[in-house]
Every structure is written in C-alpha cells, then in structure tokens.
Enzyme design. Structure first.
Site, short mmCIF file in Angstrom:
data_model
loop_
_atom_site.label_atom_id
_atom_site.label_comp_id
_atom_site.label_asym_id
_atom_site.label_seq_id
_atom_site.Cartn_x
_atom_site.Cartn_y
_atom_site.Cartn_z
N ARG A 50 11.22 -8.57 -5.73
CA ARG A 50 10.33 -7.62 -5.06
C ARG A 50 10.99 -6.26 -4.81
NH1 ARG A 50 6.10 -10.36 -2.23
NH2 ARG A 50 5.39 -12.03 -3.61
N ASP A 161 -3.58 -4.65 8.85
CA ASP A 161 -2.55 -5.28 8.02
C ASP A 161 -1.36 -4.34 7.94
OD1 ASP A 161 -2.64 -7.87 6.05
OD2 ASP A 161 -1.22 -6.37 5.32
#
Length: 289
Positions: A50, A161
């Site tokens: 990532r 979020d």
C-alpha cells in the site's frame, strides 16, 4: 527470509534494502497513535504494497525516509493512513440490521418526523456509501409518495469516513447494477435509476446526506444527538481500549432510545455496556437515562 528481500520483488524503482522490520514497526506505531488501527506482523506485506507507490511518488527513495515524513508532515501521514485503510463494503450488508431498522426503529422515526420532530442518523465509517444508501432507502420505505413526504421533513443523514477517495465515490452515488442487487427490489426500483448501465441513487436521497471526512479518534464537531448510528466493521482494526472508548462516545452521542448497529464480529464492552442494551445480533439500544 528478510522482510526487505521478501517484499521488494516485482516493485520497480525500490531496492531490496528500502523496507525493514524497523520500518514496519515505525509505520505501525504511527498509524496506531493517529488512527487507532492495529497492524500486526502479518500485515507487513500489506503495508509494503500500500505504501510503496507513495514512497516512489514522493521520491524519498527509502521507507525510512518516508516514515520520517509521516512523523512531521500531517498531510503525508494522512495520505499513508488512508492508503492503509481497507474500504470494502456492499449494499445491504448484514441484512438483519436493515430488517431491524425497518421493523423496529422506523415506526418511531416516522412518527417523530410526522410530528415535526427532527431525526438524525450517522453512518460512521461509511466507506463508498453503500451502507448509507441502504439505510436511507430502508428508512424511506417502499412507498415512493410516503417516502418523498418523509424526505421533506426534518431528516438528515451524516456520513463520515477517513478516506477521501471513498467519500468521492459515495458522493457520486453511482454503482454497477449488480452491486445494488442485494437491496430489496421494492426499494431499489424507486430510490435508484438505471442510467448508462449503472445504478444511480436519485437526487431526493442524495440531498438528505452530508458526506464529511472524519477521524473517529479525534474531536467530533457534531453537538446534537443521533437517533441511529451505524458503525460496522470499523472497530475490527482497533485494540480493545480504543474500541471501548469509541463505543462509549457513540453511546453518549445517541439520544435515549436510539440504536447503535455494529459489525458482526464486534461487541459492546467496557463502561458503554451500562448505557447500551443488546436488542438483536450486534444491535444495541441506548438506555432512557
């Protein structure tokens, strides 16, 4: 096998020495301190995959140098945390939650709206929006005219979020036709439209939702209480003390009688257990006090 040698294969532009166990631990410590997310040793390869694109993009050459940027640069730190956040969700996930919302919570919420009271719902950790639209379609119900009347009343949905890219998709409110199929046909047929081979949530629903970026571990700008809070499959990334503090804050943010829906593998423990009573599988109701 050395972490660096094991993880560097197939990622051009990064030498075998750029990622070490020390780098992984440093990333883990920073992410835990700022987002409450626990990254066990088994996630070392995930961290590498990532963050490697960010290391290349920034051009610092090594993970150690990128870690130093994470320490001192909040924007870079948040980019890394967002890259490590898993945003996997789907429509009508854990259907029993929406069935409870429809059968138990909805009648009281409809009554409140029809009597001119306000109703506030929070989708915390909303990801790309599938949960938010599922609960809103469930609340407005299968009667389009009656649902449209409810939408004109004092009803608002907050959806938050940490990941801005997920919020971008949520705001677009556009999904593949197969993605929305789990929603009962009676709901999706009136609250979404088929357009160019995609399912688009209609404007009536989109106007009711405010999507905002929010780190659940930081201060919350909201001051009013909520009638319903959904926070599902978010706390699985936190350690127990962090989970208990967060659930306590959710309990305090609910009005008496309000409902909290959490993920299938999550539980209410700690001091919040005195405020929240289980009323269904991973469904809790705030006490009257």
């Amino acid at each position: 096998m050395n972490i660096a040698n094991a993880f560097s294969s197939g990622l051009p532009g990064i030498s075998p020495e750029v990622y070490s166990a020390a780098d992984f631990k440093a990333v883990s410590d920073i992410v835990h301190a700022h987002a409450g997310i626990v990254l066990p040793q088994g996630k070392a390869m995930l961290v590498y995959s990532r963050l490697a694109p960010l290391v290349r993009e920034v051009g610092v050459g090594t993970f150690a140098a990128f870690v130093e940027q994470m320490r001192v640069d909040e924007a870079q730190r948040m980019r890394a945390i967002k890259a490590l956040t898993t945003n996997h969700t789907f429509f009508y996930r854990e259907a029993h939650h929406f069935e409870h919302l429809a059968k138990v919570a909805r009648p009281e919420l409809v009554r409140a709206l029809e009597q001119g009271e306000k109703v506030r719902i929070w989708s915390a950790g909303c990801s790309s929006g599938e949960e938010t639209w599922s609960l809103l379609m469930t609340l407005l119900g299968p009667d389009k005219m009656a649902g449209a009347m409810l939408a004109k009343r004092n009803l608002r949905i907050l959806a938050t979020d940490l990941a801005t890219h997920a919020l971008t998709k949520a705001r677009a409110a556009t999904y593949g036709l197969s993605e929305i199929e789990p929603v009962p046909q009676a709901l999706r047929s009136i609250w979404s439209q088929s357009r160019d081979g995609e399912a688009v949530i209609i404007d009536l629903l989109r106007d009711l939702v405010r999507f905002r970026e929010l780190n659940l571990l930081e201060d919350w700008p909201m001051r009013g209480r909520f009638d319903v809070i959904f926070c599902r499959n978010v706390m699985i990334y936190f350690d127990n003390p962090t989970k208990e503090r967060l659930v306590q804050r959710f309990a305090e943010a609910l009005r008496p009688g309000g409902f909290l829906y959490i993920g299938h593998s999550e539980r209410v423990t700690g001091t919040a257990a005195s405020l929240l009573s289980p009323v269904g599988p991973t469904i809790y109701q705030r006490s009257a006090r």
